[in-house]
Write a protein that holds these residues in place. Structure first.
Motif: not given
Length: 181
Positions: A145-169
């Protein structure tokens, strides 16, 4: 905080490091910085990495902040939510959407999000962040579903932001870093 606030009197750090953190923060150290500065490798790497995650991504800032706020609420990282809910609003989000996010968090968001305050893409992002945070593994259908709206770079960057803030949390919660007064 479970550890004392870092001060230069307690542990000297290179002026360049402290100045770089101060520059990124607009001239004042935040409580998280006062924890990280107890370790030069952590503070220096964190400053560069998190600056890139916060300001260098081409993915939608609004969607990244929504993912970060989701992580904050799911992990009990009040400090993170305190800092990122306003950033979500600055990125074009609304208070109604944040209210919808808070309702979604109470209803197993990793299984799906139905709150009408959130548009379909926002619902997918909340579910994605919830699956990453709570389950680690992400459903193939949701990813498609995400791939229907986001390109590969956007998916990698969204995933990175979420993962990074899991580290922060995890750092914020373990050290009991509280929001600034």
């Amino acid at each position: 905080m479970r550890i004392p606030d870092w001060t230069p009197e307690q542990l000297s750090q290179p002026k360049e490091l402290v100045d770089a953190i101060l520059a990124r923060r607009g001239g004042e150290l935040l409580n998280i910085d006062k924890a990280l500065l107890w370790s030069y490798p952590v503070a220096s790497g964190w400053n560069v990495y998190m600056r890139n995650v916060r300001t260098g991504l081409s993915a939608s800032r609004k969607l990244c902040e929504l993912g970060i706020c989701t992580v904050a609420l799911l992990t009990g990282a009040h400090y993170e939510y305190h800092h990122h809910a306003p950033d979500y609003l600055k990125a074009g989000g609304t208070q109604a959407e944040l209210d919808g996010l808070n309702r979604a968090i109470a209803n197993a968001p990793d299984k799906g999000v139905q709150d009408e305050a959130l548009d379909p893409m926002s619902r997918w992002v909340v579910q994605y962040a919830a699956q990453m945070t709570l389950n680690v593994k992400v459903d193939a259908g949701l990813f498609k579903q995400l791939q229907t709206q986001l390109n590969t770079t956007e998916i990698v960057e969204l995933t990175t932001a979420i993962a990074a803030y899991n580290m922060v949390a995890r750092l914020l919660v373990a050290l009991e870093v509280s929001p600034e007064e």
